[in-house]
Every structure is written in C-alpha cells, then in structure tokens.
Scaffold this motif. Structure first.
Motif, PDB file in Angstrom:
ATOM      1  N   GLN A  65       0.824  -1.227   0.000  1.00  0.00           N
ATOM      2  CA  GLN A  65       0.000   0.000   0.000  1.00  0.00           C
ATOM      3  C   GLN A  65       0.851   1.267   0.000  1.00  0.00           C
ATOM      4  OE1 GLN A  65      -0.792  -2.493   2.435  1.00  0.00           O
ATOM      5  NE2 GLN A  65      -2.313  -3.291   1.009  1.00  0.00           N
ATOM      6  N   MET A  66       2.197   1.129   0.215  1.00  0.00           N
ATOM      7  CA  MET A  66       3.075   2.281   0.438  1.00  0.00           C
ATOM      8  C   MET A  66       2.454   3.179   1.512  1.00  0.00           C
ATOM      9  SD  MET A  66       5.991   2.461  -0.681  1.00  0.00           S
ATOM     10  CE  MET A  66       6.876   1.108  -1.426  1.00  0.00           C
ATOM     11  N   ALA A  67       2.154   2.539   2.648  1.00  0.00           N
ATOM     12  CA  ALA A  67       1.469   3.255   3.731  1.00  0.00           C
ATOM     13  C   ALA A  67       2.158   2.965   5.053  1.00  0.00           C
ATOM     14  CB  ALA A  67       0.020   2.798   3.799  1.00  0.00           C
ATOM     15  N   TYR A  68       2.049   3.919   5.961  1.00  0.00           N
ATOM     16  CA  TYR A  68       2.558   3.711   7.322  1.00  0.00           C
ATOM     17  C   TYR A  68       1.425   3.170   8.192  1.00  0.00           C
ATOM     18  CZ  TYR A  68       6.630   6.352   5.832  1.00  0.00           C
ATOM     19  OH  TYR A  68       7.757   6.764   5.168  1.00  0.00           O
ATOM     20  N   LEU A  69       1.771   2.197   9.024  1.00  0.00           N
ATOM     21  CA  LEU A  69       0.791   1.566   9.910  1.00  0.00           C
ATOM     22  C   LEU A  69       1.320   1.596  11.337  1.00  0.00           C
ATOM     23  CD1 LEU A  69       0.143  -1.787   7.929  1.00  0.00           C
ATOM     24  CD2 LEU A  69      -1.094   0.370   7.659  1.00  0.00           C
ATOM     25  N   SER A  70       0.429   1.286  12.273  1.00  0.00           N
ATOM     26  CA  SER A  70       0.873   1.110  13.658  1.00  0.00           C
ATOM     27  C   SER A  70       0.635  -0.342  14.066  1.00  0.00           C
ATOM     28  CB  SER A  70       0.124   2.066  14.593  1.00  0.00           C
ATOM     29  OG  SER A  70      -1.246   1.808  14.516  1.00  0.00           O
ATOM     30  N   VAL A  71       1.241  -0.739  15.179  1.00  0.00           N
ATOM     31  CA  VAL A  71       1.106  -2.115  15.673  1.00  0.00           C
ATOM     32  C   VAL A  71      -0.289  -2.290  16.279  1.00  0.00           C
ATOM     33  CG1 VAL A  71       1.978  -3.716  17.441  1.00  0.00           C
ATOM     34  CG2 VAL A  71       3.585  -2.334  16.119  1.00  0.00           C
ATOM     35  N   GLY A  72      -0.906  -3.441  16.010  1.00  0.00           N
ATOM     36  CA  GLY A  72      -2.227  -3.732  16.579  1.00  0.00           C
ATOM     37  C   GLY A  72      -2.112  -4.350  17.962  1.00  0.00           C
ATOM     38  N   PRO A  73      -3.244  -4.831  18.492  1.00  0.00           N
ATOM     39  CA  PRO A  73      -3.224  -5.396  19.849  1.00  0.00           C
ATOM     40  C   PRO A  73      -2.480  -6.730  19.919  1.00  0.00           C
ATOM     41  CG  PRO A  73      -5.403  -5.602  18.855  1.00  0.00           C
ATOM     42  CD  PRO A  73      -4.571  -4.826  17.890  1.00  0.00           C
ATOM     43  N   GLN A  74      -2.043  -7.086  21.121  1.00  0.00           N
ATOM     44  CA  GLN A  74      -1.389  -8.380  21.335  1.00  0.00           C
ATOM     45  C   GLN A  74      -2.411  -9.492  21.093  1.00  0.00           C
ATOM     46  OE1 GLN A  74       1.131  -8.711  24.864  1.00  0.00           O
ATOM     47  NE2 GLN A  74       0.349 -10.761  25.236  1.00  0.00           N
TER      48      GLN A  74
END
Ligand SMILES: Cc1cc2nc3c(=O)[nH]c(=O)nc-3n(C[C@H](O)[C@H](O)[C@H](O)COP(=O)(O)O)c2cc1C
Length: 189
Positions: free
Chosen positions: A165-174
């Motif tokens: 996607q050429m996108a920045y993401l964040s980490v999801g839940p454990q």
C-alpha cells in the motif's frame, strides 16, 4: 486451490521503520530504513540493507559505527522526510536532537523511544545494495517507554511500513504469548 501469482517485490508483511544515524565528515546524518533485522542474538548482530548510492554508507565505512533509532508513529512525517532527501544535498544534522552513547561515534536521536548503538562488523556486497552487519554494543530508552524495565511496544508505538500500500501503519493489539500458545498442540506422552 484459489491462489493467484502476485508481484514478488510487494513484501507482504509490515516492516518496522528505523532511522540509521552516522557521522559523515563532521556532521550527523540520518536516513530511513525498513529493510533491517536482528540476525543473531549472541553476539547481538543486526543487518541493514542500504542502496550503494546513499550518503550514509560512506559515513558507516569512515567511522565503523552507526546507530539504529526506532521512531514512534508520531514521528511519521519526519521519518518520511529523512527517506526522501539525501545528505548529499540536504543537511539533516539539525533535524533531531542528538546524543552519543558509550562508544561516542554514532549520533542517536533523543526523540526516538529506542536507540541501538552499533559497531560495524562486516559489509556484504549484494548487487545494488550493501548489507551492513553491526554488533549492538548498547541500547537506550526512556523510562516512559518501559514496563518492568523492558521496552513495551504499546508505549514505543513503532512506525511500520506496508510496501503493497506504500502506507505507514501502527502495531495492533497483542494476540497471545509467543512460545506459549502452541504448547496446547504438543501431544503429551
Ligand atoms: C519508509 C522508507 C523506507 C526506506 N527503506 C530503505 C531501505 O531499507 N534501504 C535503503 O537503501 N533505502 C531506504 N529508503 C530510502 C532512503 O532512506 C533514502 O534514499 C534516503 O534519502 C537516503 O539518505 P542518505 O543519502 O542521506 O543516506 C527508505 C525510504 C523510506 C521513506
């Protein structure tokens, strides 16, 4: 089977981003890197794949040292900037507040929640890239990013790159405990 063949260069997993810091001449320089990984625990070796054209490469070769600085999602814009412009044309030495660790050779970024100070071990020539392998000599963080003295990813909030996607993401839940969840499948006796 319903599999279809897709583009081989669309790395399919989100990659953490980091800023690699090194001195080039008298000035600190920082570049954004997603193609990196720790490749050995003992000794603690980390590898980063850098295109041969980058300004950073000369600094690492010159000083034998570099730093790895993990930005949080709140640093997405400045991280992107350091990946768009080269130290060959832009002075990136004043973009961040800088500190130095025990070896005193590699500039590290105060604003980043997690910093690794590395000593160059080996360079592998690979087609258009140079693979820099460094030994982690020290790691630094701030109390507010730790839980029980260990970097807590929910607090560090590392910035991830999704290449398709050429996108920045964040980490999801454990989702569970590593080296634990699978134990229920191990047959007893
Ligand atoms: C999100 C992102 C990830 C990147 N990852 C890499 C990488 O893993 N390896 C690489 O050689 N260049 C990578 N780049 C490109 C360099 O960061 C970019 O060319 C930079 O301007 C080089 O800086 P320098 O010439 O000052 O060393 C990335 C850029 C961005 C925006």
């Amino acid at each position: 089977m319903d599999k279809i063949e897709v583009n081989i260069n669309m790395t399919c997993y989100p990659m953490p981003c980091m800023l690699i810091g090194t001195m080039v001449g008298e000035k600190a320089n920082f570049m954004t890197v997603a193609y990196f990984s720790q490749v050995s625990l003992k000794p603690p070796y980390i590898l980063a794949a850098l295109d041969k054209e980058h300004y950073t490469n000369a600094g690492i070769k010159e000083t034998g040292a570099f730093s790895i600085n993990i930005p949080s999602t709140s640093m997405a814009e400045v991280t992107d900037y350091c990946g768009l412009v080269s130290g060959k044309k832009f002075d990136k030495s004043t973009v961040f507040e800088v500190f130095y660790g025990k070896e005193g050779k590699a500039p590290m970024i105060v604003e980043c929640p997690y910093n690794l100070e590395c000593k160059l071990v080996q360079i592998i020539d690979l087609a258009g890239d140079e693979l820099f392998i460094g030994e982690i000599v020290a790691a630094y963080s701030d109390d507010r990013y730790l839980t029980d003295g260990i970097p807590d990813m929910a607090k560090v909030d590392p910035l991830l790159l999704s290449v398709p996607q050429m996108a920045y993401l964040s980490v999801g839940p454990q989702v569970g405990r590593a080296f634990e969840m699978g134990k229920s499948r191990i047959k007893k006796g």
